[in-house]
Design an enzyme around this catalytic site. Structure first.
Site, PDB file in Angstrom:
ATOM      1  N   LYS A 155      43.892  37.195  25.388  1.00 45.61           N
ATOM      2  CA  LYS A 155      45.258  36.703  25.252  1.00 45.61           C
ATOM      3  C   LYS A 155      45.661  35.784  26.406  1.00 45.61           C
ATOM      4  CE  LYS A 155      47.230  40.433  22.402  1.00 45.61           C
ATOM      5  NZ  LYS A 155      46.410  40.018  21.310  1.00 45.61           N
ATOM      6  N   ILE A 156      45.294  36.147  27.643  1.00 45.82           N
ATOM      7  CA  ILE A 156      45.671  35.318  28.797  1.00 45.82           C
ATOM      8  C   ILE A 156      44.867  34.023  28.806  1.00 45.82           C
ATOM      9  CG2 ILE A 156      45.732  35.206  31.321  1.00 45.82           C
ATOM     10  CD1 ILE A 156      46.244  38.218  31.337  1.00 45.82           C
ATOM     11  N   THR A 232      42.949  34.544  38.607  1.00 45.72           N
ATOM     12  CA  THR A 232      44.155  35.349  38.424  1.00 45.72           C
ATOM     13  C   THR A 232      43.820  36.620  37.653  1.00 45.72           C
ATOM     14  OG1 THR A 232      44.689  34.099  36.416  1.00 45.72           O
ATOM     15  CG2 THR A 232      45.736  33.362  38.458  1.00 45.72           C
ATOM     16  N   SER A 233      42.554  36.992  37.621  1.00 44.86           N
ATOM     17  CA  SER A 233      42.116  38.104  36.783  1.00 44.86           C
ATOM     18  C   SER A 233      41.808  39.349  37.595  1.00 44.86           C
ATOM     19  CB  SER A 233      40.904  37.673  35.958  1.00 44.86           C
ATOM     20  OG  SER A 233      40.562  38.664  35.011  1.00 44.86           O
ATOM     21  N   ARG A 234      40.586  39.475  38.109  1.00 46.98           N
ATOM     22  CA  ARG A 234      40.174  40.626  38.914  1.00 46.98           C
ATOM     23  C   ARG A 234      39.476  40.121  40.168  1.00 46.98           C
ATOM     24  NH1 ARG A 234      43.442  42.589  36.663  1.00 46.98           N
ATOM     25  NH2 ARG A 234      43.481  44.238  35.098  1.00 46.98           N
ATOM     26  N   ASP A 258      44.838  34.733  43.139  1.00 49.04           N
ATOM     27  CA  ASP A 258      45.979  35.639  43.021  1.00 49.04           C
ATOM     28  C   ASP A 258      45.511  37.081  43.166  1.00 49.04           C
ATOM     29  OD1 ASP A 258      48.796  36.182  42.462  1.00 49.04           O
ATOM     30  OD2 ASP A 258      48.082  37.041  40.576  1.00 49.04           O
ATOM     31  N   GLU A 263      41.783  43.710  47.984  1.00 47.60           N
ATOM     32  CA  GLU A 263      43.234  43.591  48.066  1.00 47.60           C
ATOM     33  C   GLU A 263      43.935  44.931  48.222  1.00 47.60           C
ATOM     34  OE1 GLU A 263      45.237  43.529  43.752  1.00 47.60           O
ATOM     35  OE2 GLU A 263      43.923  41.817  44.060  1.00 47.60           O
ATOM     36  N   HIS A 295      48.776  38.881  44.127  1.00 44.51           N
ATOM     37  CA  HIS A 295      48.783  39.527  42.806  1.00 44.51           C
ATOM     38  C   HIS A 295      50.149  39.330  42.140  1.00 44.51           C
ATOM     39  CE1 HIS A 295      46.196  42.600  40.574  1.00 44.51           C
ATOM     40  NE2 HIS A 295      47.105  42.185  39.715  1.00 44.51           N
ATOM     41  N   GLN A 296      50.577  38.097  42.119  1.00 45.86           N
ATOM     42  CA  GLN A 296      51.910  37.711  41.662  1.00 45.86           C
ATOM     43  C   GLN A 296      51.918  37.170  40.241  1.00 45.86           C
ATOM     44  OE1 GLN A 296      53.544  34.818  44.372  1.00 45.86           O
ATOM     45  NE2 GLN A 296      55.222  34.243  43.013  1.00 45.86           N
TER      46      GLN A 296
END
Length: 329
Positions: A155-156, A232-234, A258, A263, A295-296
């Protein structure tokens, strides 16, 4: 009224969860601390717990939860690599997640990182604040003429493809399970071909044994010199040390993160008065062509509303003896 211990919470979590819990059907007790072996005393007397991405739910934690009578772990995220699912299933503790929460929020953040890095918005902003209007060093490239590779067309990934389609980019895709929706937006190609042809590579795949350290010394060697990489995933999709080496060697021209492999010791906390002990991360931050956000990507009103409502729906189903389809086994 069932009691739920909600870990890793901030003020915004409380706001949206309380709205979803109106009228109150659960006693939601909020803890800013993370769930881990050292904080297990906090779960005494609770029927369920709610966790986030950096809570540690390993075998020792699960066994302690079972001893306290906790029957469900309601994750407020899509990822579940921080949970020992095999042990949870063996112990009979249900684990449910939030698989979909405004995929557009993460997709738009990924595109924002691409544009910020390309057009050097951060550097330009800082210059102008100092009344420096010189354009030297601020040149970018037309995204409309770039080839963008999207790894992962869930989906992303699809939302990212749709956003980039409007820029006129040439779009390449890779996914073990190609979809008609992906084919309508881009061209599915083998991973090595995507590496070779892409000016920008954006990661939107889950963390699995196969995708662990997907971006590494070997894969970087197959990419165009000066490639832009967005994650922006993992965090563990990118080998941070290899990415740093790639920056030094000029293999990577732009890096947008991200998420970060380590983290858990950094993100969602104010560490501005502390010394950073992660040398690799500190060195990455020193590069002007690196953009890191904490992680925004998911952080929009729409996403937080969906996360809260789905979390409560997962709890409702568990205590009613039903299922939502968000359960992991």
């Amino acid at each position: 009224m069932k009691k739920i211990a909600v870990f890793s919470t901030k003020s915004y979590d409380r706001t949206f969860l309380d709205e979803a819990n109106t009228p109150p059907r659960y006693q939601l007790d909020y803890f800013e601390t993370r769930l881990r072996p050292e904080t297990l005393k906090l779960v005494e007397g609770y029927d369920g717990v709610s966790c986030f991405v950096n809570d540690k739910v390993d075998q020792s934690v699960l066994e302690a939860l079972l001893a306290e009578g906790v029957g469900i772990i309601a994750l407020r995220c899509a990822g579940f690599n921080n949970v020992d699912l095999e042990t949870a299933q063996r112990l009979g503790i249900q684990v449910a997640r939030v698989p979909n929460y405004s995929p557009e929020s993460v997709a738009e953040h990924a595109v924002a990182m691409m544009l910020t890095l390309n057009r050097k918005i951060t550097k330009a902003y800082n210059r102008v604040k100092e009344h420096n209007f010189d354009l030297e060093g601020l040149m970018g490239f037309n995204l409309s003429q770039a080839t963008v590779g999207i790894i992962g067309t869930g989906k992303i990934g699809l939302a990212t493809l749709r956003a980039l389609k409007g820029f006129g980019c040439e779009l390449l895709c890779h996914d073990p399970y190609p979809s008609d929706a992906g084919r309508a937006l881009g061209e599915y190609v083998p991973l090595d071909e995507l590496y070779r042809r892409s000016d920008v590579i954006s990661l939107h795949c889950p963390l699995t044994e196969e995708s662990y350290h997907l971006i590494n010394q070997q894969s970087l060697a197959k990419m165009k010199p000066g490639v832009m990489i967005i994650n922006t995933s993992r965090g563990a999709l990118v080998n941070a040390q290899d990415a740093l080496d790639g920056m030094k060697q000029g293999r990577i021209g732009y890096l947008g993160l991200d998420v970060y492999e380590l983290e858990g010791d950094l993100f969602f906390r104010d560490l501005s008065d502390q010394v950073m002990h992660d040398d690799v991360f500190a060195l990455l931050l020193s590069y002007p062509n690196v953009l890191v956000t904490g992680h925004q990507g998911y952080f929009t009103r729409e996403a937080l509303t969906e996360i809260a409502q789905t979390t409560l729906a997962n709890l409702d189903a568990h205590f009613a003896g039903d299922k939502t389809g968000n359960e992991l086994f």
